[in-house]
Design a protein around this motif. Structure first.
Motif, short mmCIF file in Angstrom:
data_model
loop_
_atom_site.label_atom_id
_atom_site.label_comp_id
_atom_site.label_asym_id
_atom_site.label_seq_id
_atom_site.Cartn_x
_atom_site.Cartn_y
_atom_site.Cartn_z
N ALA A 184 48.14 33.92 43.23
CA ALA A 184 47.53 34.98 42.42
C ALA A 184 48.15 36.34 42.76
CB ALA A 184 46.03 35.03 42.67
N THR A 185 48.03 37.26 41.83
CA THR A 185 48.39 38.66 42.06
C THR A 185 47.10 39.44 42.16
OG1 THR A 185 50.51 38.50 40.92
CG2 THR A 185 49.56 40.69 41.12
N VAL A 186 47.00 40.32 43.16
CA VAL A 186 45.73 40.92 43.52
C VAL A 186 45.79 42.44 43.43
CG1 VAL A 186 43.98 41.09 45.34
CG2 VAL A 186 45.28 38.97 45.07
N HIS B 96 49.70 43.92 42.83
CA HIS B 96 49.87 44.94 41.79
C HIS B 96 48.60 45.75 41.83
CE1 HIS B 96 51.47 46.42 37.80
NE2 HIS B 96 50.23 46.90 37.80
N SER B 97 48.64 46.91 42.46
CA SER B 97 47.41 47.63 42.80
C SER B 97 47.68 49.12 42.79
CB SER B 97 46.93 47.19 44.19
OG SER B 97 45.75 47.84 44.57
N ASP C 258 50.33 37.02 35.53
CA ASP C 258 49.45 35.86 35.40
C ASP C 258 48.56 35.77 36.64
OD1 ASP C 258 50.75 35.27 33.06
OD2 ASP C 258 51.86 33.54 33.84
N ASN C 259 47.37 35.20 36.46
CA ASN C 259 46.42 35.01 37.57
C ASN C 259 46.14 36.33 38.29
OD1 ASN C 259 46.40 32.10 37.17
ND2 ASN C 259 48.45 32.12 38.08
N MET C 260 45.94 37.37 37.50
CA MET C 260 45.66 38.70 38.05
C MET C 260 44.19 38.78 38.47
SD MET C 260 47.05 41.73 38.58
CE MET C 260 46.11 42.86 39.62
N VAL C 261 43.97 39.16 39.72
CA VAL C 261 42.61 39.30 40.24
C VAL C 261 42.37 40.77 40.57
CG1 VAL C 261 40.98 38.63 42.04
CG2 VAL C 261 42.68 36.98 41.21
N SER C 262 41.39 41.38 39.93
CA SER C 262 41.03 42.76 40.25
C SER C 262 39.73 42.74 41.05
CB SER C 262 40.85 43.61 38.98
OG SER C 262 39.70 43.23 38.26
N ILE C 263 39.70 43.55 42.10
CA ILE C 263 38.52 43.60 42.98
C ILE C 263 38.08 45.05 43.10
CG2 ILE C 263 37.62 43.04 45.27
CD1 ILE C 263 40.16 41.18 45.52
N GLY D 49 44.67 33.44 33.20
CA GLY D 49 44.06 33.01 34.45
C GLY D 49 43.48 34.14 35.26
N GLY D 50 43.32 35.32 34.67
CA GLY D 50 42.86 36.50 35.40
C GLY D 50 41.38 36.47 35.73
N LYS D 51 41.00 37.25 36.76
CA LYS D 51 39.61 37.31 37.21
C LYS D 51 39.23 38.74 37.56
CE LYS D 51 39.76 32.67 39.28
NZ LYS D 51 39.67 31.92 40.56
N PRO D 52 38.48 39.43 36.71
CA PRO D 52 37.92 40.73 37.10
C PRO D 52 36.66 40.52 37.94
CG PRO D 52 38.07 40.47 34.69
CD PRO D 52 38.21 39.13 35.30
N ILE D 53 36.65 41.10 39.14
CA ILE D 53 35.55 40.90 40.08
C ILE D 53 34.94 42.25 40.45
CG2 ILE D 53 34.93 40.07 42.39
CD1 ILE D 53 37.39 38.21 42.21
N ILE D 54 33.62 42.31 40.45
CA ILE D 54 32.89 43.44 41.01
C ILE D 54 32.16 42.93 42.24
CG2 ILE D 54 30.99 45.09 40.67
CD1 ILE D 54 33.45 45.82 39.07
#
Length: 619
Positions: free
Chosen positions: A205-207, A231-232, A299-304, A344-349
């Motif tokens: 994943a990319t975070v 990627h932040s 792809d598979n970008m996860v934002s936290i 495949g991305g996941k936005p997370i709070i």
């Protein structure tokens, strides 16, 4: 360019009263320039100061300089700025970080001057913006004048991080150690949140990591991951060890492969040394890094990101506490939107479940009066607290409420359910019972690897109502007969609700699920019912047909045996149809003994829990 390293600048020639100036960001605030301006302002008045986060003494916002400066902050950070906004001595302009450069270039906020900190020019005349490219780059491009503090301690960073000396109108040279943000200590609940979030991040994943304790806690739990990318908008100390160990190697990124991409760095001197002339870390302007379109190219970008409160429909409040503005929009929406568009991305709070020493729930029925929604209910896929992960994507309002109540602090859950009934339809049979199973470990679930696939073993919860219905209707007649001793034809919503709304402190209902992103499917369910009269429990389970024979029933049974023993239950009993040979084998391998049965087609089984445990300890 006018360069006067040892003399004050002629601010009367550089600025006029009423001008608008930009002050450099984050760890690159040109404090020597600001001190020089204050000391030599002469007859200047009403200079509008525009900036985002500034890690500084923020002297310009102090009351004694109210005639010289009028502050308009685009992101509130720091006690002095926060107090000035609250008292009306400063303004706050909400905006997406990705769109701030357009405010400068379109003359919505035209800049007369940009006060920035740069590295001294190299032999080719290029100065580095160092650890803060963010919106500084746009300010330099669009300001009528660029006034620089050359700081020999500023790292020279890679990427689009350079400006030629010909762009500089005036300058001073003054060494200034970059401000260090000390490593934070983590309380247990922050550690737990970090664990839960790390479990949502898959290898490759990319975070994106936001600011604060929670993102740092997440980084601490990524040590066993593989081939992560970054990627932040921000990077911090937590990436250093992960990059050196190869956990973060950016090898599977689909946008800027092989590179850690960021727009600013905040941390210790070790971090500033790490990014200095490091070709593996590239700094780009905010309009590029924070562009949702560019973010989605990973792809598979996860934002936290974090929040101040989340309501039961999934609306996120993160820049204000009621009518008091606390921080800013920043890049939260940029990255939530970008991650939601990513394949495949996941936005997370992620946020603690409570505030003010546990007296206030951060999961709320309705957002507090005066608070503003920063991230909409449509952007967020996951909300994480120390009590677990609420999956919101594709969920109805009722399902969202149940998911979010499940991750609220237990003492607030009944009241939240009562409150949500006032505004949204929740059936009267929906109840809130204790749903945590601490015996499963710190995070309340276990990751299983069966047949080359990953599964989660966890408690059933009220939000599983529809998934349990789907599980029931997937069974063949033969499976239903073997499990229920008859052929039930319906599992109503009310019945399904009763089966997932279990008092887990008394009875037990576990499931094995396969979850990929927001797609969840129940594969097996095991439960026991406490029989208080003789301190025993009756156990049963059922497995989806395509997974029968793979050991799921054995795993569930062993987990239930362990929990029953911990809880001090004396015996476990089961009733199995005589023709169900595979199930009988599972029980007997676990140590169950057959008892005499009055029903010829049914086998009674029993396991002595505490006696067996005592025998084992003696051996």
């Amino acid at each position: 360019m006018e360069k006067q390293p040892n003399s004050p600048l002629d601010w009367g020639q550089l600025l006029k009263s009423g001008n608008r100036i930009f002050i450099g960001s984050n760890a690159a605030v040109p404090n020597a320039l600001i001190d020089d301006l204050i000391a030599n302002a002469n007859q200047l008045h009403d200079i509008e100061v525009v900036h985002i986060q500034t890690i500084s003494d923020e002297k310009w916002v102090e009351p004694q300089y109210k005639d010289l400066f009028k502050v308009n902050t685009l992101f509130i950070a720091g006690q002095k700025i926060r107090a000035a906004v609250a008292e009306g001595r400063a303004d706050y302009t909400p905006c997406f970080l990705s769109e701030i450069p357009a405010l400068f270039s379109s003359d919505i906020l035209p800049l007369d001057a940009a006060l920035v900190m740069l590295s001294p020019p190299d032999e080719y005349g290029y100065c580095s913006l160092g650890v803060s490219v963010d919106v500084v780059s746009a300010a330099i491009r669009n300001a009528k004048k660029v006034i620089a503090q050359f700081n020999p301690l500023m790292p020279r960073t890679s990427g689009h991080a350079y400006v030629h000396i010909s762009k500089i109108t005036a300058s001073i040279e003054q060494a200034q150690p970059l401000p260090e943000v000390p490593a934070v200590g983590f309380e247990q609940r922050i550690e737990r949140i970090g664990q839960y979030v790390s479990m949502l991040i898959e290898d490759g994943a990319t975070v994106q990591i936001g600011t604060g304790k929670i993102p740092e806690a997440v980084l601490r739990y990524l040590g066993n991951h593989k081939n992560l990318g970054i990627h932040s908008e921000l990077i911090s100390d937590g990436i250093i060890d992960l990059m050196k160990r190869g956990v973060i190697n950016n090898s599977q990124k689909t946008f800027h492969p092989g590179k850690t991409v960021t727009s600013f760095a905040v941390g210790s001197q070790q971090l500033y040394d790490f990014v200095n002339q490091n070709p593996h870390v590239e700094f780009y302007p905010s309009e590029y890094v924070n562009s949702p379109t560019n973010i989605a190219r990973n792809d598979n970008m996860v934002s936290i990101n974090s929040a101040l409160e989340v309501d039961l429909t999934g609306q996120v409040v993160s820049d204000s506490l009621g009518y008091q503005f606390y921080s800013g929009i920043g890049g939260q929406v940029d990255f939530s939107r970008g991650a939601s568009m990513s394949k495949g991305g996941k936005p997370i709070i992620a946020l603690p479940s409570t505030a003010k020493n546990g007296t206030i729930s951060r999961i709320v029925s309705t957002i507090s009066e005066g608070s503003g929604v920063v991230t909409s209910r449509g952007h967020v896929h996951y909300v994480v607290t120390e009590y677990g992960v609420a999956s919101l994507r594709g969920k109805s309002i009722r399902e969202r409420a149940l998911e979010l109540i499940r991750v609220a602090h237990p003492k607030f859950r009944p009241a939240l359910l009562d409150e949500v009934r006032k505004h949204y339809w929740v059936p009267n049979y929906q109840v809130m019972r204790p749903m945590d199973v601490p015996e499963l470990g710190d995070v309340g679930l276990k990751i299983l690897h069966i047949g080359g696939e990953a599964f989660d073993l966890r408690p059933l919860n009220p939000a599983d109502e529809r998934r349990l219905q789907e599980f029931f209707y997937s069974h063949t007649k033969e499976t239903l007969l073997l499990r229920y001793n008859h052929h039930p034809k319906q599992l109503s919503r009310e019945k399904s609700c009763s089966l997932v709304s279990v008092d887990q402190s008394r009875d037990l209902a576990l499931c094995i699920v396969r979850q990929h992103g927001s797609v969840l499917e129940i594969q097996a369910v095991g439960r026991y019912y406490l029989i208080e009269s003789n301190n025993s429990c009756e156990v049963a389970f059922v497995t989806r047909e395509r997974h029968q024979g793979k050991g799921m029933a054995t795993i569930l049974l062993q987990e239930m045996i362990n929990i029953a023993r911990i809880r001090g239950i004396s015996t476990m009993v089961a009733y199995v149809r005589a023709e169900n040979k595979p199930m009988l084998t599972v029980f007997e391998r676990a140590g169950f003994k057959r008892l005499r049965s009055e029903e010829p087609d049914e086998v009674n089984l029993q396991l002595q829990l505490q006696a067996e445990q005592a025998t084992e300890s003696m051996e």
